[in-house]
Motif scaffolding. Structure first.
Motif, PDB file in Angstrom:
ATOM      1  N   GLU A  43      47.898  39.679  40.025  1.00 35.13           N
ATOM      2  CA  GLU A  43      49.010  40.491  39.548  1.00 35.13           C
ATOM      3  C   GLU A  43      48.687  41.028  38.172  1.00 35.13           C
ATOM      4  OE1 GLU A  43      52.745  38.433  39.712  1.00 35.13           O
ATOM      5  OE2 GLU A  43      53.040  39.105  41.766  1.00 35.13           O
ATOM      6  N   SER A  44      49.253  42.178  37.868  1.00 41.21           N
ATOM      7  CA  SER A  44      49.037  42.809  36.575  1.00 41.21           C
ATOM      8  C   SER A  44      50.344  43.362  36.041  1.00 41.21           C
ATOM      9  CB  SER A  44      48.027  43.957  36.720  1.00 41.21           C
ATOM     10  OG  SER A  44      47.995  44.752  35.552  1.00 41.21           O
ATOM     11  N   GLU A  45      50.466  43.366  34.737  1.00 42.01           N
ATOM     12  CA  GLU A  45      51.604  43.993  34.084  1.00 42.01           C
ATOM     13  C   GLU A  45      51.397  45.495  33.956  1.00 42.01           C
ATOM     14  OE1 GLU A  45      52.015  42.088  30.300  1.00 42.01           O
ATOM     15  OE2 GLU A  45      51.994  40.092  31.183  1.00 42.01           O
ATOM     16  N   PHE A  46      50.163  45.941  34.163  1.00 46.65           N
ATOM     17  CA  PHE A  46      49.789  47.325  33.898  1.00 46.65           C
ATOM     18  C   PHE A  46      49.292  48.031  35.146  1.00 46.65           C
ATOM     19  CE2 PHE A  46      48.783  44.685  30.223  1.00 46.65           C
ATOM     20  CZ  PHE A  46      49.591  45.274  29.254  1.00 46.65           C
ATOM     21  N   LEU A  47      49.577  49.309  35.233  1.00 48.44           N
ATOM     22  CA  LEU A  47      48.959  50.165  36.231  1.00 48.44           C
ATOM     23  C   LEU A  47      47.509  50.361  35.810  1.00 48.44           C
ATOM     24  CD1 LEU A  47      49.142  52.062  38.683  1.00 48.44           C
ATOM     25  CD2 LEU A  47      49.793  53.883  37.076  1.00 48.44           C
ATOM     26  N   MET A  48      46.589  50.182  36.737  1.00 50.87           N
ATOM     27  CA  MET A  48      45.171  50.344  36.436  1.00 50.87           C
ATOM     28  C   MET A  48      44.585  51.375  37.380  1.00 50.87           C
ATOM     29  SD  MET A  48      43.875  46.485  35.762  1.00 50.87           S
ATOM     30  CE  MET A  48      44.704  45.392  34.644  1.00 50.87           C
ATOM     31  N   SER A  49      43.572  52.048  36.924  1.00 60.35           N
ATOM     32  CA  SER A  49      42.931  53.104  37.706  1.00 60.35           C
ATOM     33  C   SER A  49      41.658  52.596  38.355  1.00 60.35           C
ATOM     34  CB  SER A  49      42.578  54.284  36.804  1.00 60.35           C
ATOM     35  OG  SER A  49      43.724  54.786  36.180  1.00 60.35           O
ATOM     36  N   PRO A  50      41.421  52.958  39.620  1.00 64.52           N
ATOM     37  CA  PRO A  50      40.164  52.572  40.267  1.00 64.52           C
ATOM     38  C   PRO A  50      38.962  53.009  39.420  1.00 64.52           C
ATOM     39  CG  PRO A  50      41.675  53.415  41.896  1.00 64.52           C
ATOM     40  CD  PRO A  50      42.311  53.670  40.551  1.00 64.52           C
ATOM     41  N   GLY A  51      37.998  52.100  39.317  1.00 65.32           N
ATOM     42  CA  GLY A  51      36.807  52.339  38.521  1.00 65.32           C
ATOM     43  C   GLY A  51      36.912  51.823  37.093  1.00 65.32           C
ATOM     44  N   GLU A  52      38.132  51.534  36.643  1.00 65.12           N
ATOM     45  CA  GLU A  52      38.345  51.059  35.271  1.00 65.12           C
ATOM     46  C   GLU A  52      37.730  49.670  35.090  1.00 65.12           C
ATOM     47  OE1 GLU A  52      42.222  50.124  32.446  1.00 65.12           O
ATOM     48  OE2 GLU A  52      42.517  51.067  34.394  1.00 65.12           O
ATOM     49  N   PRO A  53      36.961  49.449  34.004  1.00 68.33           N
ATOM     50  CA  PRO A  53      36.392  48.116  33.765  1.00 68.33           C
ATOM     51  C   PRO A  53      37.452  47.155  33.218  1.00 68.33           C
ATOM     52  CG  PRO A  53      35.735  49.613  32.024  1.00 68.33           C
ATOM     53  CD  PRO A  53      36.527  50.435  33.014  1.00 68.33           C
ATOM     54  N   PHE A  65      34.272  30.833  31.702  1.00 67.69           N
ATOM     55  CA  PHE A  65      33.502  31.786  32.496  1.00 67.69           C
ATOM     56  C   PHE A  65      34.076  33.170  32.231  1.00 67.69           C
ATOM     57  CE2 PHE A  65      33.194  34.355  36.354  1.00 67.69           C
ATOM     58  CZ  PHE A  65      31.824  34.376  36.542  1.00 67.69           C
ATOM     59  N   LYS A  66      33.228  34.120  31.819  1.00 69.90           N
ATOM     60  CA  LYS A  66      33.654  35.495  31.567  1.00 69.90           C
ATOM     61  C   LYS A  66      32.741  36.446  32.306  1.00 69.90           C
ATOM     62  CE  LYS A  66      35.405  34.869  26.873  1.00 69.90           C
ATOM     63  NZ  LYS A  66      35.333  35.365  25.486  1.00 69.90           N
ATOM     64  N   THR A  67      33.323  37.501  32.839  1.00 69.36           N
ATOM     65  CA  THR A  67      32.526  38.533  33.484  1.00 69.36           C
ATOM     66  C   THR A  67      33.284  39.858  33.421  1.00 69.36           C
ATOM     67  OG1 THR A  67      31.236  39.066  35.458  1.00 69.36           O
ATOM     68  CG2 THR A  67      33.443  38.153  35.822  1.00 69.36           C
ATOM     69  N   ILE A  68      32.576  40.912  33.676  1.00 70.76           N
ATOM     70  CA  ILE A  68      33.188  42.238  33.744  1.00 70.76           C
ATOM     71  C   ILE A  68      33.269  42.633  35.208  1.00 70.76           C
ATOM     72  CG2 ILE A  68      32.975  44.683  33.132  1.00 70.76           C
ATOM     73  CD1 ILE A  68      33.534  42.915  30.727  1.00 70.76           C
ATOM     74  N   GLY A  69      34.444  43.081  35.602  1.00 74.91           N
ATOM     75  CA  GLY A  69      34.647  43.618  36.939  1.00 74.91           C
ATOM     76  C   GLY A  69      35.151  45.046  36.806  1.00 74.91           C
ATOM     77  N   HIS A  70      35.459  45.633  37.941  1.00 77.08           N
ATOM     78  CA  HIS A  70      36.029  46.971  37.927  1.00 77.08           C
ATOM     79  C   HIS A  70      37.187  47.018  38.914  1.00 77.08           C
ATOM     80  CE1 HIS A  70      33.067  46.977  41.169  1.00 77.08           C
ATOM     81  NE2 HIS A  70      33.854  47.856  41.760  1.00 77.08           N
ATOM     82  N   VAL A  71      38.185  47.808  38.591  1.00 73.58           N
ATOM     83  CA  VAL A  71      39.351  47.948  39.448  1.00 73.58           C
ATOM     84  C   VAL A  71      38.935  48.711  40.699  1.00 73.58           C
ATOM     85  CG1 VAL A  71      41.671  48.928  39.658  1.00 73.58           C
ATOM     86  CG2 VAL A  71      40.941  47.881  37.489  1.00 73.58           C
ATOM     87  N   VAL A  72      39.204  48.125  41.852  1.00 74.16           N
ATOM     88  CA  VAL A  72      38.901  48.765  43.125  1.00 74.16           C
ATOM     89  C   VAL A  72      40.146  49.482  43.651  1.00 74.16           C
ATOM     90  CG1 VAL A  72      38.149  48.362  45.510  1.00 74.16           C
ATOM     91  CG2 VAL A  72      37.136  47.045  43.625  1.00 74.16           C
ATOM     92  N   TRP A  73      41.300  48.829  43.498  1.00 73.16           N
ATOM     93  CA  TRP A  73      42.575  49.408  43.917  1.00 73.16           C
ATOM     94  C   TRP A  73      43.697  48.799  43.098  1.00 73.16           C
ATOM     95  CZ3 TRP A  73      45.510  45.374  45.516  1.00 73.16           C
ATOM     96  CH2 TRP A  73      44.865  44.277  46.072  1.00 73.16           C
ATOM     97  N   CYS A  74      44.843  49.491  43.072  1.00 75.86           N
ATOM     98  CA  CYS A  74      46.016  49.014  42.342  1.00 75.86           C
ATOM     99  C   CYS A  74      47.250  49.501  43.087  1.00 75.86           C
ATOM    100  CB  CYS A  74      45.995  49.544  40.904  1.00 75.86           C
ATOM    101  SG  CYS A  74      47.346  48.932  39.865  1.00 75.86           S
ATOM    102  N   LYS A  75      48.165  48.580  43.415  1.00 76.22           N
ATOM    103  CA  LYS A  75      49.374  48.902  44.182  1.00 76.22           C
ATOM    104  C   LYS A  75      50.599  48.348  43.470  1.00 76.22           C
ATOM    105  CE  LYS A  75      46.853  47.704  48.370  1.00 76.22           C
ATOM    106  NZ  LYS A  75      46.880  46.879  49.565  1.00 76.22           N
ATOM    107  N   HIS A  76      51.715  49.063  43.615  1.00 80.08           N
ATOM    108  CA  HIS A  76      52.982  48.532  43.100  1.00 80.08           C
ATOM    109  C   HIS A  76      53.319  47.252  43.837  1.00 80.08           C
ATOM    110  CE1 HIS A  76      54.470  51.574  40.336  1.00 80.08           C
ATOM    111  NE2 HIS A  76      53.886  52.468  41.121  1.00 80.08           N
ATOM    112  N   ASN A  77      53.841  46.265  43.107  1.00 77.94           N
ATOM    113  CA  ASN A  77      54.258  44.988  43.675  1.00 77.94           C
ATOM    114  C   ASN A  77      55.527  44.576  42.929  1.00 77.94           C
ATOM    115  OD1 ASN A  77      54.139  42.654  45.250  1.00 77.94           O
ATOM    116  ND2 ASN A  77      52.902  41.562  43.738  1.00 77.94           N
ATOM    117  N   GLY A  78      56.671  45.103  43.339  1.00 82.00           N
ATOM    118  CA  GLY A  78      57.918  44.876  42.614  1.00 82.00           C
ATOM    119  C   GLY A  78      57.859  45.594  41.288  1.00 82.00           C
TER     120      GLY A  78
END
Length: 142
Positions: A43-53, A65-78
């Motif tokens: 879950e996220s508090e923020f809208l994120m864009s696909p491709g965003e690191p 443990f730390k790593t960098i990922g990228h947003v693949v998709w983001c959907k409204h959830n309430g």
């Protein structure tokens, strides 16, 4: 199109870091919803864009443990968002799965203490958990 990786429900406490502007980062605590061989969702508090690191931190042990990922998709959830985060390589995704297993072992250690009154070291808990539950731990299927 069928899913490339099978998702496994997992509730792991994580911290997500997101660059809001060129001079401002935002970090917040959340939990994973599920984990797969290719990434995780949370879950996220923020809208994120696909491709965003995004930086993913799992602070079970020190150092975290730390790593960098990228947003693949983001959907409204309430009033929040459900975000899929992918990892650039399978080694990173594998490391996240190992952290998930550590979470299960720590939960087992706490349950044994509460239910049986036995205090186990992390190593002893891992050995017991592996002997009892490793066969049931979801395997990554491609």
């Amino acid at each position: 199109m069928p899913r490339r990786f099978i998702r496994h429900p997992a509730s792991i406490p994580i911290q997500i870091g997101k660059r809001v502007s060129s001079d401002h980062d935002t970090q917040y605590h959340t939990q994973t919803v599920d984990v797969s061989a290719g990434g995780l969702s949370c879950e996220s508090e923020f809208l994120m864009s696909p491709g965003e690191p995004v930086e993913v931190e799992i602070a079970l042990n020190q150092p975290p443990f730390k790593t960098i990922g990228h947003v693949v998709w983001c959907k409204h959830n309430g009033d929040r968002f459900l975000v899929g985060i992918g990892f650039a390589d399978l080694a990173t995704a594998y490391a996240v799965r190992m952290v998930e297993q550590v979470c299960y072992i720590e939960e087992y250690r706490q349950a044994v203490l509460e239910e049986e009154g036995r205090e186990l070291s992390s190593e002893d808990a891992a050995l017991e958990w592996i002997s009892k539950h490793a066969g049931d731990f979801p395997q990554n299927v491609h």
